[in-house]
Design a protein around this motif. Structure first.
Motif, PDB file in Angstrom:
ATOM      1  N   GLN A 120      -3.112   5.703 -11.222  1.00  0.00           N
ATOM      2  CA  GLN A 120      -4.557   5.668 -10.945  1.00  0.00           C
ATOM      3  C   GLN A 120      -4.866   6.458  -9.669  1.00  0.00           C
ATOM      4  O   GLN A 120      -5.783   7.287  -9.646  1.00  0.00           O
ATOM      5  CB  GLN A 120      -5.078   4.237 -10.834  1.00  0.00           C
ATOM      6  CG  GLN A 120      -6.570   4.229 -10.539  1.00  0.00           C
ATOM      7  CD  GLN A 120      -7.303   2.900 -10.685  1.00  0.00           C
ATOM      8  OE1 GLN A 120      -8.522   2.885 -10.673  1.00  0.00           O
ATOM      9  NE2 GLN A 120      -6.615   1.796 -10.819  1.00  0.00           N
ATOM     10  N   PHE A 124      -7.200  10.303  -9.122  1.00  0.00           N
ATOM     11  CA  PHE A 124      -8.244  10.658  -8.158  1.00  0.00           C
ATOM     12  C   PHE A 124      -7.793  11.824  -7.273  1.00  0.00           C
ATOM     13  O   PHE A 124      -8.567  12.721  -6.942  1.00  0.00           O
ATOM     14  CB  PHE A 124      -8.635   9.441  -7.312  1.00  0.00           C
ATOM     15  CG  PHE A 124      -9.400   8.415  -8.098  1.00  0.00           C
ATOM     16  CD1 PHE A 124     -10.727   8.650  -8.440  1.00  0.00           C
ATOM     17  CD2 PHE A 124      -8.812   7.245  -8.527  1.00  0.00           C
ATOM     18  CE1 PHE A 124     -11.447   7.724  -9.193  1.00  0.00           C
ATOM     19  CE2 PHE A 124      -9.506   6.308  -9.280  1.00  0.00           C
ATOM     20  CZ  PHE A 124     -10.830   6.550  -9.614  1.00  0.00           C
ATOM     21  N   ALA A 145     -14.499   7.178 -11.115  1.00  0.00           N
ATOM     22  CA  ALA A 145     -14.315   5.832 -10.550  1.00  0.00           C
ATOM     23  C   ALA A 145     -15.162   4.801 -11.295  1.00  0.00           C
ATOM     24  O   ALA A 145     -14.695   3.695 -11.587  1.00  0.00           O
ATOM     25  CB  ALA A 145     -14.645   5.837  -9.057  1.00  0.00           C
ATOM     26  N   SER A 148     -13.671   4.032 -14.709  1.00  0.00           N
ATOM     27  CA  SER A 148     -12.373   3.350 -14.678  1.00  0.00           C
ATOM     28  C   SER A 148     -12.474   1.891 -14.257  1.00  0.00           C
ATOM     29  O   SER A 148     -11.604   1.099 -14.602  1.00  0.00           O
ATOM     30  CB  SER A 148     -11.435   4.048 -13.688  1.00  0.00           C
ATOM     31  OG  SER A 148     -11.354   5.421 -13.953  1.00  0.00           O
ATOM     32  N   GLY A 149     -13.493   1.553 -13.517  1.00  0.00           N
ATOM     33  CA  GLY A 149     -13.543   0.271 -12.821  1.00  0.00           C
ATOM     34  C   GLY A 149     -14.097  -0.889 -13.628  1.00  0.00           C
ATOM     35  O   GLY A 149     -14.071  -0.885 -14.858  1.00  0.00           O
ATOM     36  N   SER A 150     -14.619  -1.867 -12.902  1.00  0.00           N
ATOM     37  CA  SER A 150     -15.008  -3.131 -13.522  1.00  0.00           C
ATOM     38  C   SER A 150     -16.266  -3.007 -14.369  1.00  0.00           C
ATOM     39  O   SER A 150     -16.551  -3.870 -15.192  1.00  0.00           O
ATOM     40  CB  SER A 150     -15.222  -4.198 -12.452  1.00  0.00           C
ATOM     41  OG  SER A 150     -16.451  -3.986 -11.790  1.00  0.00           O
ATOM     42  N   CYS A 154     -11.837  -1.182 -17.009  1.00  0.00           N
ATOM     43  CA  CYS A 154     -11.257  -2.493 -16.622  1.00  0.00           C
ATOM     44  C   CYS A 154     -12.157  -3.643 -17.056  1.00  0.00           C
ATOM     45  O   CYS A 154     -11.665  -4.701 -17.462  1.00  0.00           O
ATOM     46  CB  CYS A 154     -11.055  -2.568 -15.105  1.00  0.00           C
ATOM     47  SG  CYS A 154      -9.685  -1.568 -14.505  1.00  0.00           S
TER      48      CYS A 154
ATOM     49  N   PRO B  25     -18.653  -5.397  -6.892  1.00  0.00           N
ATOM     50  CA  PRO B  25     -19.630  -5.543  -7.978  1.00  0.00           C
ATOM     51  C   PRO B  25     -20.217  -6.944  -7.952  1.00  0.00           C
ATOM     52  O   PRO B  25     -19.478  -7.907  -7.726  1.00  0.00           O
ATOM     53  CB  PRO B  25     -18.807  -5.323  -9.247  1.00  0.00           C
ATOM     54  CG  PRO B  25     -17.468  -4.849  -8.819  1.00  0.00           C
ATOM     55  CD  PRO B  25     -17.282  -5.185  -7.382  1.00  0.00           C
ATOM     56  N   ALA B 118      -9.107  -2.863 -11.061  1.00  0.00           N
ATOM     57  CA  ALA B 118     -10.534  -2.628 -10.841  1.00  0.00           C
ATOM     58  C   ALA B 118     -10.845  -2.468  -9.356  1.00  0.00           C
ATOM     59  O   ALA B 118     -11.727  -1.678  -8.979  1.00  0.00           O
ATOM     60  CB  ALA B 118     -11.350  -3.779 -11.433  1.00  0.00           C
ATOM     61  N   GLN B 120      -8.891  -1.072  -7.165  1.00  0.00           N
ATOM     62  CA  GLN B 120      -8.519   0.286  -6.753  1.00  0.00           C
ATOM     63  C   GLN B 120      -9.641   1.279  -7.091  1.00  0.00           C
ATOM     64  O   GLN B 120     -10.046   2.085  -6.248  1.00  0.00           O
ATOM     65  CB  GLN B 120      -7.190   0.732  -7.385  1.00  0.00           C
ATOM     66  CG  GLN B 120      -6.835   2.144  -6.942  1.00  0.00           C
ATOM     67  CD  GLN B 120      -5.420   2.620  -7.264  1.00  0.00           C
ATOM     68  OE1 GLN B 120      -5.016   3.651  -6.748  1.00  0.00           O
ATOM     69  NE2 GLN B 120      -4.669   1.922  -8.076  1.00  0.00           N
ATOM     70  N   ALA B 121     -10.155   1.194  -8.307  1.00  0.00           N
ATOM     71  CA  ALA B 121     -11.257   2.089  -8.690  1.00  0.00           C
ATOM     72  C   ALA B 121     -12.476   1.861  -7.792  1.00  0.00           C
ATOM     73  O   ALA B 121     -13.148   2.812  -7.360  1.00  0.00           O
ATOM     74  CB  ALA B 121     -11.622   1.869 -10.161  1.00  0.00           C
ATOM     75  N   GLN B 122     -12.742   0.586  -7.502  1.00  0.00           N
ATOM     76  CA  GLN B 122     -13.900   0.245  -6.667  1.00  0.00           C
ATOM     77  C   GLN B 122     -13.757   0.849  -5.263  1.00  0.00           C
ATOM     78  O   GLN B 122     -14.748   1.292  -4.667  1.00  0.00           O
ATOM     79  CB  GLN B 122     -14.033  -1.289  -6.588  1.00  0.00           C
ATOM     80  CG  GLN B 122     -15.315  -1.789  -5.954  1.00  0.00           C
ATOM     81  CD  GLN B 122     -16.547  -1.548  -6.819  1.00  0.00           C
ATOM     82  OE1 GLN B 122     -16.437  -1.242  -8.002  1.00  0.00           O
ATOM     83  NE2 GLN B 122     -17.712  -1.658  -6.215  1.00  0.00           N
ATOM     84  N   PHE B 124     -12.345   3.678  -4.381  1.00  0.00           N
ATOM     85  CA  PHE B 124     -12.734   5.091  -4.410  1.00  0.00           C
ATOM     86  C   PHE B 124     -14.244   5.240  -4.603  1.00  0.00           C
ATOM     87  O   PHE B 124     -14.879   6.104  -4.011  1.00  0.00           O
ATOM     88  CB  PHE B 124     -11.961   5.831  -5.512  1.00  0.00           C
ATOM     89  CG  PHE B 124     -10.502   6.006  -5.179  1.00  0.00           C
ATOM     90  CD1 PHE B 124     -10.113   6.932  -4.219  1.00  0.00           C
ATOM     91  CD2 PHE B 124      -9.525   5.232  -5.771  1.00  0.00           C
ATOM     92  CE1 PHE B 124      -8.774   7.085  -3.869  1.00  0.00           C
ATOM     93  CE2 PHE B 124      -8.178   5.369  -5.434  1.00  0.00           C
ATOM     94  CZ  PHE B 124      -7.802   6.302  -4.482  1.00  0.00           C
ATOM     95  N   LEU B 125     -14.804   4.349  -5.418  1.00  0.00           N
ATOM     96  CA  LEU B 125     -16.240   4.417  -5.679  1.00  0.00           C
ATOM     97  C   LEU B 125     -17.052   4.137  -4.419  1.00  0.00           C
ATOM     98  O   LEU B 125     -18.017   4.849  -4.113  1.00  0.00           O
ATOM     99  CB  LEU B 125     -16.594   3.407  -6.786  1.00  0.00           C
ATOM    100  CG  LEU B 125     -18.008   3.514  -7.340  1.00  0.00           C
ATOM    101  CD1 LEU B 125     -18.239   4.878  -7.987  1.00  0.00           C
ATOM    102  CD2 LEU B 125     -18.270   2.411  -8.369  1.00  0.00           C
TER     103      LEU B 125
END
Lengths: 295, 295
Positions: A120, A124, A145, A148-150, A154, B25, B118, B120-122, B124-125
């Motif tokens: 992951q 990026f 991002a 990929s995220g919540s 995910c 989130p 999630a 990890q993605a968050q 970067f976001l």
């Protein structure tokens, strides 16, 4: 499927394989065991549907090759990491993926966990390091991002987990898949187009409509194949959804209505591309491929 | 530790708690169960060492508050995700973290896996969505991805896994920690400074030297505490490293030499900050805090 499209597809698949090899950390660098396992998880596998979507959408606006290639590798790395984690015993507990032992079977669970985590971050990094200017790349990183995220992939997996043995309605099933697989397919299409230029609102709307249609079609066909094909053809364990008591399009609609829905979604996908004319031909071909695939 | 520093630290910890709440989130959005578990993993825990480093380094160049706050939350989310995955049965198999049940104990393993992914993605976001211009944010995103991936934190964890029961030399142990915890501590310091301005080579070199010293000191003290403190004080299971037969500074150097090494590293950290003068006072105080902490 035209000879032309077949040739294009093979050439992109080959190009992506080379690019993935380039953009993965070298197996000669330490920690070598982790890098070897990352390569195992990513290379030599799958149809590369997401990279194909990136390149096909890139053709709409003559996107530069290096940015397309990095965007394609980034989405494929996200996809690959999600498969590695999804196959783990605490999730789907699957032993076979793309005709090979899954990462936790080939190595061990801890390695599979780290492979996914590192892939992951690598996704990026690969996109962030493209030679395009920061203004060009930043919205692409944001999209990756988000997808990929919540509130994307995910999140879809979390809903999927919570839905085992639960009677989902058709809209609930659609919402789950819209996140679980749809978000990254949509990101693939948009990242390809964004590699070419800043998109206008009507272009985003058309590509969203296309992405939604192929995303659902992809899942409907997955469910049909899971119910009808054998493990050797699929390269993964067939019949798992029914065995796991997971809601599917086939369980909700039946086989024939599911096939008809896939065909309708394919027509919707074609329809959405009208504004792009000839330049969208590969996107049309990919919609056909998704619906007609046998594995 | 001065009253001034104590007050500053408390105010940053409070500010970071509010910011983390803002940048996670919303638990009111679907999938709610995942969002609730993400908040459980991140909020109300830890000393927030990495965010404190971000803010302390930000003071060097009067960095803008919003970017600092987002950078601090991004590194803390990466840190939190790594703890969630690290605590899972296939890794360290730990039941207690920050005095609370670990995420897989409180929820289940699948949720812990997705929470980490999630987060990890968050991370970067949250950084990508800062209001700073793309040119300012992009090198920060690159650094965060490098520090998190296979040549940073994940790579260190892979070496850590491979080192159980293996007789590591002191340089090998240092290399493992340089990646496992050092990479993200260094990223915290650099991200804070980069929030203020584009760094000159000598500034990066000084901050690197500081980061290397506090990173090692952090680990040496961790090993000392693991060998000497009890679980209630630590908020996590004490004595685990010895029980798991993991190499530590205490096992290699003994307790007294480890304490002396920590003190020496603290002096090195102070030394590295000379070029920044008064503006680096909070970074000095944090080096002292890291060495003097009791948990």
């Amino acid at each position: 499927m035209s000879q032309d499209f077949q040739t294009w597809m093979k050439s992109i698949q080959n190009e992506v394989e080379v690019a993935l090899n380039t953009y993965l950390p070298s197996p000669e660098l330490a920690p070598q065991a982790l890098h070897e396992a990352m390569a195992y998880a990513v290379l030599d596998g799958g149809k590369r549907v997401r990279p194909l979507l990136v390149f096909a959408a890139g053709k709409l606006f003559s996107a530069p090759g290096e940015l397309l290639s990095r965007a394609a590798c980034a989405v494929e790395m996200i996809h690959a990491y999600s498969l590695v984690h999804d196959d783990m015993p605490c999730m789907d507990d699957d032993a076979l993926r793309r005709g090979k032992p899954t990462v936790h079977k080939k190595y061990d669970e801890a390695t599979a966990l780290l492979v996914g985590d590192a892939l992951q971050a690598q996704a990026f990094l690969v996109l962030a390091e493209a030679s395009a200017c920061a203004d060009h790349k930043l919205p692409m990183l944001q999209l990756l991002a988000q997808a990929s995220g919540s509130l994307g992939m995910c999140g879809g997996q979390a809903i999927d987990l919570a839905s085992v043995g639960v009677a989902l309605s058709l809209p609930e099933l659609e919402q789950m898949h819209r996140l679980k697989t749809g978000a990254l397919l949509r990101a693939s299409v948009l990242l390809g187009a964004m590699s070419g230029k800043h998109l206008e609102a009507n272009e985003v709307a058309a590509l969203d409509q296309y992405s939604r249609a192929i995303g659902l079609a992809f899942q409907v066909v997955d469910d049909v194949l899971d119910a009808t094909a054998d493990s050797a053809t699929l390269g993964k364990t067939a019949g798992k959804d029914a065995a796991d008591n997971k809601p599917t399009y086939v369980s909700l609609l039946g086989l024939e209505a599911s096939r008809q829905l896939a065909d309708q979604l394919c027509r919707d996908a074609h329809q959405a591309l009208t504004i792009f004319g000839e330049s969208a031909q590969h996107l049309r071909d990919l919609a056909d491929l998704i619906v007609q695939r046998k594995a």
